[in-house]
Design a protein around this motif. Structure first.
Motif, PDB file in Angstrom:
ATOM      1  N   LEU A 191      77.537  12.721  69.892  1.00 57.35           N
ATOM      2  CA  LEU A 191      78.632  13.112  70.780  1.00 57.35           C
ATOM      3  C   LEU A 191      79.967  13.166  70.034  1.00 57.35           C
ATOM      4  O   LEU A 191      80.770  14.077  70.248  1.00 57.35           O
ATOM      5  N   ILE A 211      82.361  16.434  69.904  1.00 53.25           N
ATOM      6  CA  ILE A 211      83.720  16.385  70.444  1.00 53.25           C
ATOM      7  C   ILE A 211      84.750  16.573  69.327  1.00 53.25           C
ATOM      8  O   ILE A 211      85.771  17.241  69.513  1.00 53.25           O
ATOM      9  N   ARG A 247      87.619  19.529  69.071  1.00 55.02           N
ATOM     10  CA  ARG A 247      89.057  19.248  68.895  1.00 55.02           C
ATOM     11  C   ARG A 247      89.699  20.100  67.819  1.00 55.02           C
ATOM     12  O   ARG A 247      90.925  20.133  67.707  1.00 55.02           O
ATOM     13  N   VAL A 280      89.257  20.091  76.390  1.00 54.25           N
ATOM     14  CA  VAL A 280      88.092  19.304  76.818  1.00 54.25           C
ATOM     15  C   VAL A 280      87.889  18.100  75.893  1.00 54.25           C
ATOM     16  O   VAL A 280      87.674  16.962  76.345  1.00 54.25           O
ATOM     17  N   GLY A 281      87.982  18.344  74.600  1.00 56.43           N
ATOM     18  CA  GLY A 281      87.819  17.258  73.631  1.00 56.43           C
ATOM     19  C   GLY A 281      88.911  16.209  73.764  1.00 56.43           C
ATOM     20  O   GLY A 281      88.643  15.003  73.688  1.00 56.43           O
ATOM     21  N   TYR A 300      88.291  14.053  76.896  1.00 52.51           N
ATOM     22  CA  TYR A 300      87.162  13.134  76.665  1.00 52.51           C
ATOM     23  C   TYR A 300      87.614  11.926  75.840  1.00 52.51           C
ATOM     24  O   TYR A 300      87.344  10.771  76.203  1.00 52.51           O
ATOM     25  N   VAL A 301      88.322  12.199  74.752  1.00 53.82           N
ATOM     26  CA  VAL A 301      88.779  11.102  73.884  1.00 53.82           C
ATOM     27  C   VAL A 301      89.748  10.200  74.631  1.00 53.82           C
ATOM     28  O   VAL A 301      89.662   8.966  74.559  1.00 53.82           O
ATOM     29  N   VAL A 307      90.018   9.596  77.814  1.00 57.85           N
ATOM     30  CA  VAL A 307      89.383   8.799  78.870  1.00 57.85           C
ATOM     31  C   VAL A 307      88.601   7.628  78.283  1.00 57.85           C
ATOM     32  O   VAL A 307      88.795   6.466  78.667  1.00 57.85           O
ATOM     33  N   PHE A 308      87.725   7.926  77.337  1.00 62.35           N
ATOM     34  CA  PHE A 308      86.826   6.873  76.851  1.00 62.35           C
ATOM     35  C   PHE A 308      87.493   5.930  75.854  1.00 62.35           C
ATOM     36  O   PHE A 308      87.018   4.817  75.645  1.00 62.35           O
ATOM     37  N   LEU A 347      79.184   5.937  74.480  1.00 67.79           N
ATOM     38  CA  LEU A 347      80.289   6.808  74.895  1.00 67.79           C
ATOM     39  C   LEU A 347      81.630   6.265  74.398  1.00 67.79           C
ATOM     40  O   LEU A 347      82.490   7.030  73.952  1.00 67.79           O
ATOM     41  N   SER A 398      81.807   6.989  70.727  1.00 69.55           N
ATOM     42  CA  SER A 398      81.861   8.420  70.405  1.00 69.55           C
ATOM     43  C   SER A 398      83.293   8.945  70.424  1.00 69.55           C
ATOM     44  O   SER A 398      83.632   9.852  69.651  1.00 69.55           O
ATOM     45  N   ALA A 399      84.136   8.403  71.304  1.00 64.94           N
ATOM     46  CA  ALA A 399      85.535   8.850  71.345  1.00 64.94           C
ATOM     47  C   ALA A 399      86.248   8.510  70.043  1.00 64.94           C
ATOM     48  O   ALA A 399      87.063   9.296  69.538  1.00 64.94           O
TER      49      ALA A 399
END
Length: 238
Positions: free
Chosen positions: A40, A44, A48, A58-59, A62-63, A65-66, A112, A115-116
């Motif tokens: 992931l 991601i 980016r 989107v990337g 995601y980063v 948030v997590f 998850l 992964s960020a």
């Protein structure tokens, strides 16, 4: 009150078996979470750096948030809250029929979260390759996909190997939070030994030594990989 030391506790039955069981669960959680986080994080991280603004957005979301939510809270959310938000049949399967829900929740939560962090390292690695090589790839007639496949990613992957070593060590250590949702990994088993024998110092010392041994083994393995994949003249000698 005088504490009576007994260093035979961690190496006597059944406590040695408990520690080995905890070690096995630590490796299973950390290994599976690392595979999920690496895949992931790479995807991601590539998003980016794409020229498409929507993909970059989107990337970035995601980063954000997590990476912004503490791992412990994420584990609680995945274990206690998410099943309540799913359709009843799915929630029932997760709560009643899914084998080892604590394990899978730990893998997903830890994977998850990590992964960020890995995504940011891949983004930095790709950007460190330099705009010149991207332009050279384009001038050679390579498509965007081919540029990433043959030019950017092979070099970026080598740049991010050292920080990936640190992230893998963090995954091993962060797997100890799995005990908060009921998974008896290494730290959890140490606490269980403390509760039964009242020799917590000896149990936690044994767990500490095992963590140190895991860390040193992981560092040695990653250093070996860095030496194997190093490109002469491109990066500093390891």
């Amino acid at each position: 009150m005088i504490y009576h030391w007994d260093w035979s506790v961690p190496i006597s039955a059944p406590y040695l078996g408990w520690l080995m069981s905890g070690l096995a669960w630590t490796l299973l959680v950390a290994g599976a979470a690392w595979v999920l986080a690496f895949i992931l994080g790479a995807v991601i991280g590539i998003l980016r750096t794409l020229p498409n603004r929507a993909a970059r957005m989107v990337g970035a979301v995601y980063v954000a948030v997590f990476r912004s939510v503490p791992l412990l809270l994420q584990l609680f959310l995945w274990y206690f809250v998410v099943p309540e938000l799913l359709p009843a049949s799915v929630a029932h399967w997760i709560k009643r029929d899914l084998p080892l829900p604590e394990y899978w929740t730990s893998v997903i939560g830890l994977g998850l979260f990590t992964s960020a962090r890995i995504a940011e390292q891949f983004r930095a690695g790709i950007q460190a390759v330099g705009r010149g090589q991207s332009m050279a790839a384009a001038a050679s007639g390579l498509t965007l996909l081919q540029s990433y496949r043959y030019v950017l990613l092979p070099v970026a992957a080598r740049y991010v190997l050292p920080p990936l070593t640190s992230e893998f060590l963090n995954v091993v250590k962060n797997s100890s939070l799995a005990l908060t949702i009921g998974l008896l990994e290494l730290t959890g088993q140490s606490r269980q030994i403390e509760g039964v024998t009242f020799h917590g110092i000896e149990a936690f010392t044994a767990a500490t030594l095992i963590y140190v041994a895991l860390t040193l083994a992981a560092i040695a393995a990653m250093r070996a990989i860095e030496r194997v994949v190093a490109i002469p003249g491109l990066m500093a000698r390891v």
